[in-house]
Scaffold this active site. Structure first.
Site, PDB file in Angstrom:
ATOM      1  N   HIS A  99       0.923  -1.342  -0.093  1.00 29.98           N
ATOM      2  CA  HIS A  99      -0.110   0.041   0.240  1.00 29.98           C
ATOM      3  C   HIS A  99       0.909   1.253   0.060  1.00 29.98           C
ATOM      4  CE1 HIS A  99      -4.211   1.847   1.284  1.00 29.98           C
ATOM      5  NE2 HIS A  99      -3.370   2.780   1.051  1.00 29.98           N
ATOM      6  N   GLU A 142     -10.770   3.031   7.423  1.00 34.12           N
ATOM      7  CA  GLU A 142      -9.647   3.752   7.885  1.00 34.12           C
ATOM      8  C   GLU A 142     -10.593   5.055   8.546  1.00 34.12           C
ATOM      9  OE1 GLU A 142      -6.033   6.781   6.285  1.00 34.12           O
ATOM     10  OE2 GLU A 142      -7.623   5.952   4.915  1.00 34.12           O
TER      11      GLU A 142
END
Length: 358
Positions: free
Chosen positions: A19, A211
């Site tokens: 990521h 998130e």
């Protein structure tokens, strides 16, 4: 005796990164250079050191508006084929110098057409840059393999188009698809047609979820959209009690070995975690979730894979076995073929950590 675990030795360890945003990892010097070349005069600082500090201060400010403003400047200098190729080449070289042997770097092609490039031209430039970076690293004795992830913006309406673009380049360097952007108000189910298309094409994808938003985002990404991985996934901890008992969703994520692409420093900056020491990664590692360690935005967080691992080792007392565990988790969860994953695990990662533990 094992090699002492510090930033210098961690840098030599083979690492895997899943990521990492291309527009979040540009060298400050490159931002300044390209801005000068294209006549972009809106940078908030005139020189690379001051600009680097501005990026970091903005990311640490606690202001979402200021954090997002940082990307406006990096994207602005990534609107030409030469600029895109340079940024991609340097990203591959920088990661190789940090000991990363496999990386999946993501970017949103739709954000790089303001100067007239087509989506295909954007992709061709980035992939060419990655290959040049791999070659330049190899010439210095550094090994890295870069796979690209094409990202669609969740607030826009081009996800099916970007999904088709990703599949068209599946044998040319794009290994997966992603959606990114604000979670609240833009659920992944808005893009079901893209995910259904990808599944029909047997193509891998990940979704930013858990998130800035909570468990509903994670549940939708898995149960409605069928994601292979969770981008961040930090809020899965909300389905775990203080005593460590797992709720139905957390149990499912762990049982199915769904990879969590966690980015500790970035998660602290965005408020998804209070601090590195209090980051859910500590609990999730103990509970044997498929946790991976990532950088997210190296420029904005002033970080690297070495730094992220060093911070975790300091916060949680991790040793070489723990860092190998994170690395193998990431390699197992990558979007390249099984044979290549196995070769990197058995031929590069395990021998590399064995040497450090010897």
């Amino acid at each position: 005796m094992p090699t002492p675990l510090d930033e210098s030795s961690i840098r030599t360890a083979p690492k895997v990164l899943l990521h990492d945003h291309l527009d979040g990892g540009v060298r400050p010097e490159t931002v300044v250079d390209i801005a000068r070349e294209i006549g972009y005069d809106e940078l908030p600082a005139p020189d690379a050191p001051t600009l680097a500090k501005w990026f970091r201060d903005s990311a640490d400010s606690g202001s979402l508006e200021r954090y997002l403003e940082t990307f406006a400047h990096t994207v602005a200098v990534m609107q030409t084929a030469d600029g895109l190729a340079r940024v991609a080449r340097e990203a591959a070289e920088d990661l190789a110098d940090d000991g990363v042997v496999y990386a999946e770097i993501r970017w949103a092609p739709e954000q790089h057409t303001e100067a007239g490039l087509s989506l295909d031209e954007v992709v061709d430039a980035v992939l060419a840059g990655f290959r040049e970076g791999e070659q330049a690293a190899a010439e210095r004795g550094k090994r890295i393999r870069v796979g690209a992830i094409a990202t669609a913006m969740r607030h826009a309406a081009r996800s099916r188009e970007i999904a088709e673009l990703a599949v068209a380049y599946r044998d040319k360097g794009i290994v997966g698809f992603d959606i990114a952007g604000a979670e609240a108000g833009f659920p992944p189910t808005r893009h079901l047609d893209a995910f259904e298309y990808l599944r029909r094409e047997n193509f891998h994808f990940t979704i930013h979820a858990g998130e800035a938003f909570g468990l509903p985002s994670i549940w939708e990404a898995i149960q409605w959209c069928g994601t292979d991985r969770l981008g961040h996934g930090v809020r899965i901890v909300d389905d775990i009690t203080a005593g460590g008992a797992l709720g139905r969703l957390a149990q499912y994520v762990r049982d199915k070995r769904i990879p969590l692409e966690m980015c500790p420093s970035s998660n602290v900056q965005t408020g998804a975690a209070e601090s590195i020491a209090e980051h859910p990664i500590g609990l999730l590692r103990k509970l044997q979730f498929r946790v991976t360690v990532n950088t997210d935005n190296r420029l904005m967080s002033g970080t690297s894979m070495t730094r992220e691992m060093a911070l975790l080792a300091d916060a949680f007392g991790y040793d070489w076995a723990d860092l190998q565990w994170f690395t193998i988790n990431a390699m197992k969860s990558s979007f390249i073929g099984f044979d290549e994953r196995l070769q990197l695990i058995n031929g590069v990662i395990k021998p590399g950590y064995a040497a450090l533990r010897a």
